[in-house]
Design a protein around this motif. Structure first.
Motif, mmCIF file in Angstrom:
data_model
loop_
_atom_site.group_PDB
_atom_site.id
_atom_site.type_symbol
_atom_site.label_atom_id
_atom_site.label_comp_id
_atom_site.label_asym_id
_atom_site.label_seq_id
_atom_site.Cartn_x
_atom_site.Cartn_y
_atom_site.Cartn_z
ATOM 1 N N UNK A 25 9.258 31.210 20.003
ATOM 2 C CA UNK A 25 10.646 31.124 19.564
ATOM 3 C C UNK A 25 11.018 32.377 18.759
ATOM 4 N N UNK A 26 12.229 32.886 18.968
ATOM 5 C CA UNK A 26 12.624 34.105 18.237
ATOM 6 C C UNK A 26 13.083 33.795 16.815
ATOM 7 N N UNK A 27 12.286 33.064 16.068
ATOM 8 C CA UNK A 27 12.702 32.692 14.711
ATOM 9 C C UNK A 27 11.907 33.464 13.665
ATOM 10 N N UNK A 28 12.527 33.670 12.505
ATOM 11 C CA UNK A 28 11.826 34.369 11.432
ATOM 12 C C UNK A 28 11.726 33.527 10.164
ATOM 13 N N UNK A 29 12.394 32.370 10.158
ATOM 14 C CA UNK A 29 12.381 31.507 8.975
ATOM 15 C C UNK A 29 12.208 30.049 9.400
ATOM 16 N N UNK A 30 11.376 29.321 8.668
ATOM 17 C CA UNK A 30 11.301 27.866 8.834
ATOM 18 C C UNK A 30 11.969 27.237 7.632
ATOM 19 N N UNK A 31 12.908 26.322 7.868
ATOM 20 C CA UNK A 31 13.491 25.575 6.749
ATOM 21 C C UNK A 31 12.874 24.184 6.767
ATOM 22 N N UNK A 32 12.013 23.969 5.791
ATOM 23 C CA UNK A 32 11.281 22.718 5.703
ATOM 24 C C UNK A 32 12.250 21.604 5.316
ATOM 25 N N UNK A 33 12.260 20.541 6.101
ATOM 26 C CA UNK A 33 13.239 19.474 5.883
ATOM 27 C C UNK A 33 13.125 18.850 4.496
ATOM 28 N N UNK A 34 14.264 18.342 4.024
ATOM 29 C CA UNK A 34 14.359 17.734 2.698
ATOM 30 C C UNK A 34 13.373 16.581 2.504
ATOM 31 N N UNK A 35 12.995 15.910 3.585
ATOM 32 C CA UNK A 35 12.089 14.771 3.438
ATOM 33 C C UNK A 35 10.751 15.202 2.813
ATOM 34 N N UNK A 36 10.313 16.429 3.073
ATOM 35 C CA UNK A 36 9.069 16.911 2.465
ATOM 36 C C UNK A 36 9.261 17.112 0.967
ATOM 37 N N UNK A 37 10.412 17.677 0.610
ATOM 38 C CA UNK A 37 10.697 17.906 -0.811
ATOM 39 C C UNK A 37 10.746 16.577 -1.551
ATOM 40 N N UNK A 38 11.351 15.571 -0.902
ATOM 41 C CA UNK A 38 11.413 14.245 -1.525
ATOM 42 C C UNK A 38 10.017 13.682 -1.760
ATOM 43 N N UNK A 39 9.094 13.977 -0.840
ATOM 44 C CA UNK A 39 7.713 13.532 -0.991
ATOM 45 C C UNK A 39 7.056 14.100 -2.237
#
Ligand code: C2E
Ligand code: CA
Ligand code: CA
Ligand code: CA
Length: 286
Positions: free
Chosen positions: A199-213
């Motif tokens: 995939x031509x991506x350079x950033x992963x945005x980790x979903x809020x559910x992980x932050x809530x954890x």
């Protein structure tokens, strides 16, 4: 008891009807709302987890509805997506956000990292499939004079699951021009991690559910391992990791310790009017 049950049922039914009527009303009102300029954008700062300095902002659209007041995107983006109005609406958001970023550059050229302030804009699946995506984006950038490297387009992980080359090609073209592509809501889509490489991506945005954890004390050790694993995989592919929905200092600290690079959330700033970002980044520079 039977009668009460019946009433409750009718009540629930009436509610469902009311929701359907509102949905229908909102859907038919969308095109005129765009013409009349009822949409506006709030900007939420993006910060470096290391020192909290602002390096950019995500553009989040809202609808100032004459009867219903301010509506969040969850109320109308799915409707616009369904009718195809998301294409002109998304073009408007891009145009507006890019000119705002250009204006910031004239006021406060650099973010906390010494690079030009970044502007993140969400792309929905229909926009991704629209043949005009690359040309529209190039036109908006050229008209505003914003450098492509200051723009990041956010695409949800689920929109790219099983994506073939035809779908990836426009994103690849944009990435080659220097536009960043972020994989939004990452970790919710069960995508094949090995797929990330193509995939031509350079950033992963980790979903809020992980932050809530991270909120639980002590945090679930399995959650921690998962985040650690995602971060190390991302870094080995030279992707930056942004975490969403950071609401407390404890979460920020934990996520920084896990190696996440950048963050966004109420702990730093809620989405707000564009002039506030200017103030925030100035404050960092002082
Ligand atoms: P998203 O792209 O995942 O955007 C992040 C959402 O999390 C935003 O909700 C933001 O206000 C909210 N948020 C930020 N920090 C925190 C926090 O610390 N705690 C909590 N609980 N929430 C936080 P918002 O503005 O309601 O947007 C919802 C979604 O609507 C966005 O999710 C995005 O998918 C979509 N959206 C917004 N603007 C656009 C747009 O211009 N185009 C398209 N296609 N979609 C958009
Ligand atoms: Ca987003
Ligand atoms: Ca997200
Ligand atoms: Ca989300």
């Amino acid at each position: 008891a039977k009668a009460a049950g019946g009433n409750r049922f009718e009540f629930a039914d009436a509610e469902a009807d009311a929701r359907a009527i509102t949905r229908h009303g909102l859907t038919t009102a969308l095109p005129a709302a765009l013409e009349r300029g009822e949409f506006f954008i709030e900007y939420q700062p993006l910060v470096h987890l290391g020192d909290g300095s602002v390096y950019g902002a995500e553009a989040l659209v809202r609808w100032c509805h004459p009867q219903h007041g301010v509506l969040g995107p969850d109320r109308f983006i799915p409707l616009a997506e369904h009718t195809g109005l998301i294409v002109p609406l998304g073009r408007w958001v891009l145009q507006e956000a890019v000119s705002q970023a250009r204006f910031w550059h004239q006021q406060t050229p650099l973010g906390g990292d010494g690079r030009p302030l970044r502007i993140n804009v969400n792309l929905s699946p229909t926009q991704l499939h629209h043949p005009g995506l690359v040309a529209d984006t190039v036109a908006v950038l050229e008209r505003s004079g914003l450098e492509p490297a200051a723009l990041c387009l956010e695409v949800t992980e689920s929109a790219l699951i099983g994506a073939d080359e035809d779908l990836l090609k426009p994103l690849r073209q944009l990435a080659e021009m220097g536009v960043d592509i972020a994989l939004d809501d990452f970790g919710t889509g069960y995508s094949n991690l090995a797929n990330l490489r193509r995939l031509p991506v350079s950033v992963l945005k980790l979903d809020r559910s992980f932050t809530q954890g991270m909120q639980r004390h002590p945090a679930d050790p399995v959650d921690l391992k998962i985040v650690e694993g995602i971060v190390s995989l991302a870094h080995s592919l030279e992707l930056a990791v942004t975490v969403e929905g950071v609401e407390t200092g404890a979460q920020a600290e934990q996520l920084r310790d896990l190696g996440c690079d950048t963050a966004q959330g109420w702990y730093y700033a809620r989405p707000g009017p564009p002039d506030r970002l200017h103030t925030l980044s100035l404050a960092d520079a002082v």
